[in-house]
Write an enzyme that holds these catalytic residues in place. Structure first.
Site, PDB file in Angstrom:
ATOM      1  N   GLY B  64       0.815  -1.205   0.000  1.00 34.79           N
ATOM      2  CA  GLY B  64       0.000   0.000   0.000  1.00 34.79           C
ATOM      3  C   GLY B  64       0.841   1.243   0.000  1.00 34.79           C
ATOM      4  O   GLY B  64       1.580   1.482   0.932  1.00 34.79           O
ATOM      5  N   THR B  65       0.719   2.027  -1.030  1.00 38.93           N
ATOM      6  CA  THR B  65       1.673   3.107  -1.216  1.00 38.93           C
ATOM      7  C   THR B  65       1.176   4.116  -2.229  1.00 38.93           C
ATOM      8  O   THR B  65       0.398   3.779  -3.109  1.00 38.93           O
ATOM      9  CB  THR B  65       2.995   2.522  -1.761  1.00 38.93           C
ATOM     10  OG1 THR B  65       3.637   1.836  -0.732  1.00 38.93           O
ATOM     11  CG2 THR B  65       3.917   3.562  -2.313  1.00 38.93           C
TER      12      THR B  65
END
Lengths: 204, 284
Positions: B64-65
């Protein structure tokens, strides 16, 4: 991702001395995407009884309508306000009627009965009630909440202490739960009034 | 052996030739031997069984980024231009936020960075390998490596593990003799040069801001603000991104790392700027 965390959301309730607190976050999402940040999951049933519905919000809305329908019928028939204990039993029955194809929502009831004794309870999707005397939490942040609540809760808290404990607990939970957040709303229910406050939270 | 220089072999030509061969040999391609699974077990299936969402939180990898980078030219002589690299700092396993302060801009050399998206361990490990390669290259060739060469080495290495479940989405950005450059490299083996680029779960949100406000010529201040803003809006909509915004400005002469900025604070400032009333009033 599980359907229970599709929209995200968390509800918590704490009991104090002749008062209860119920709080929820404000996020509604579609998996990872945040759709709206003004969706409270706490709903008023009577002046002193509130219900929180976490989980899949489409089902939560439907369940809320059904709860209100049954509660209205009850109040018409009995000609008195519903007690939180009775409401939770009613919601439990409603949930268990869908035992083999349940609604994807976990209900939570918080309120004061006619002697102003606090009552809080939560249940699973098919209506297993658990009514502890301290605090309850449902939703994607349940695990985080139960942990922090254990630290914040004290016996016989007054309304302002209880509000502080509930608010701090839910804010801590929002720090670690990606599916909840974007603000919170806290209802403090006392024998003569209900105090509603919105809390600023992190917007990420 | 350690500490020997060519001076030690000056007297004997044969020894000198040998020393040159031993000491200036091209480093071998990094061929690691990873522990193998028992015969008949496919790595991808194994990982799915034990590390997917069905497994506990602690077993899932960090993901998640939002990361972005863009090249721009200075709008005035007072500006430096170059590359802006901006990233968020959240690491999550499912909906659990496992860290709020991850540094997703990894150094490759004095003038080059790589961003981190996808599997955190995969990114950290393989950029370390690329950094090692670049350092050795520089020592051997007495000139700094180009961004193109470094990113190609990175892409080739990842390609060697294609289909084995690596998860990397990285941007290699830096300044070399050819100017400012950004290469997007991923674990599928893809490598492409871009002027404006974003990677991660919040990349679409970041592109929304970037495509709207990006200009080839900007002042340094404008460019930094654009990077911050794109990350801030991405973290607002994407629950996989959040924390602080780390920003790196690579100019023709130096690499400047700016202090981290809290994205939530940025959002409230943004709402103030708009004069938007963000107070939620519940209605019964």
């Amino acid at each position: 991702m599980s359907i229970m965390s599709y929209t995200g959301g968390t509800v918590v309730a704490m009991a104090g001395d002749e008062c209860v607190c119920i709080a929820s976050d404000l996020r509604i999402g579609e998996q990872m995407t945040t759709i709206a940040t003004d969706q409270k999951k706490v709903h008023k049933v009577t002046d002193k009884v509130y219900v929180g519905l976490a989980g899949f919000q489409s089902d939560a809305r439907t369940v809320l309508e059904k709860i209100m329908f049954r509660k209205n019928l009850y109040e018409l028939r009995e000609n008195r306000n519903i007690k939180p204990q009775v409401l939770s039993e009613m919601i439990s029955n409603l949930a268990y009627q869908h035992r083999f194809g349940s609604y994807f929502t976990e209900p939570l009831v918080a309120g004061l009965d006619d002697t102003n004794k606090p009552y809080i309870c939560c249940m699973d999707t098919i209506g297993c009630v658990s009514a502890p005397r301290d605090f309850v939490a449902v939703g994607t942040g349940q695990e985080y909440l139960l942990g922090v609540c254990e630290n914040f809760w004290r016996e016989n808290m007054k309304p302002d202490e209880l509000f502080e404990a509930t608010a701090q607990s839910i804010l801590s939970c929002l720090e670690r739960d990606a599916a909840s957040g974007w603000g919170a709303v806290v209802y403090t229910i006392t024998k003569d009034k209900v105090n509603v406050s919105t809390i600023k939270a992190r917007m990420d | 052996m350690w500490g020997e220089t060519f001076d030690d072999f000056e007297n004997d030509e044969g020894e000198m030739a040998m020393a040159k061969q031993n000491l200036i040999a091209e480093p071998a391609r990094a061929d690691f031997t990873f522990a193998k699974l028992p015969l008949g077990i496919q790595p991808v299936d194994f990982m799915k069984t034990h590390f997917a969402e069905t497994a506990g939180k602690s077993m899932q990898f960090r993901k998640g980024t939002t990361t972005l980078a863009f090249v721009y030219e200075p709008a005035t002589p007072a500006d430096k231009g170059g590359i802006i690299v901006a990233v968020d700092s959240r690491a999550s396993s499912g909906e659990y936020i496992s860290s709020k302060s991850v540094m997703k801009i990894l150094d490759i050399g004095d003038r080059m960075v790589a961003t981190m998206a996808g599997g955190a361990a995969d990114c950290q490990f393989w950029t370390r390998i690329v950094a090692k390669y670049c350092t050795l290259y520089e020592l051997r060739e007495k000139t700094s490596i180009t961004v193109s060469a470094a990113s190609k080495y990175f892409a080739n290495t990842l390609y060697g593990y294609r289909g084995q479940g690596l998860s990397v989405g990285s941007m290699v950005a830096g300044y070399d003799k050819k100017g400012p450059q950004i290469f997007k490299v991923d674990s599928e083996g893809d490598r492409c040069q871009l002027k404006v680029c974003s990677v991660g779960s919040g990349s679409l949100n970041a592109y929304g801001i970037l495509d709207n406000h990006y200009k080839p010529k900007m002042t340094d201040d404008e460019a930094r603000k654009l990077g911050l803003r794109a990350i801030m809006h991405a973290t607002y909509r994407d629950s996989g991104s959040g924390g602080v915004c780390n920003l790196c400005h690579i100019t023709p002469t130096e690499k400047i790392r700016l202090p981290p900025m809290d994205v939530s604070k940025l959002w409230y400032e943004f709402a103030d700027e708009l004069g938007r009333d963000i107070t939620y009033n519940p209605v019964e």
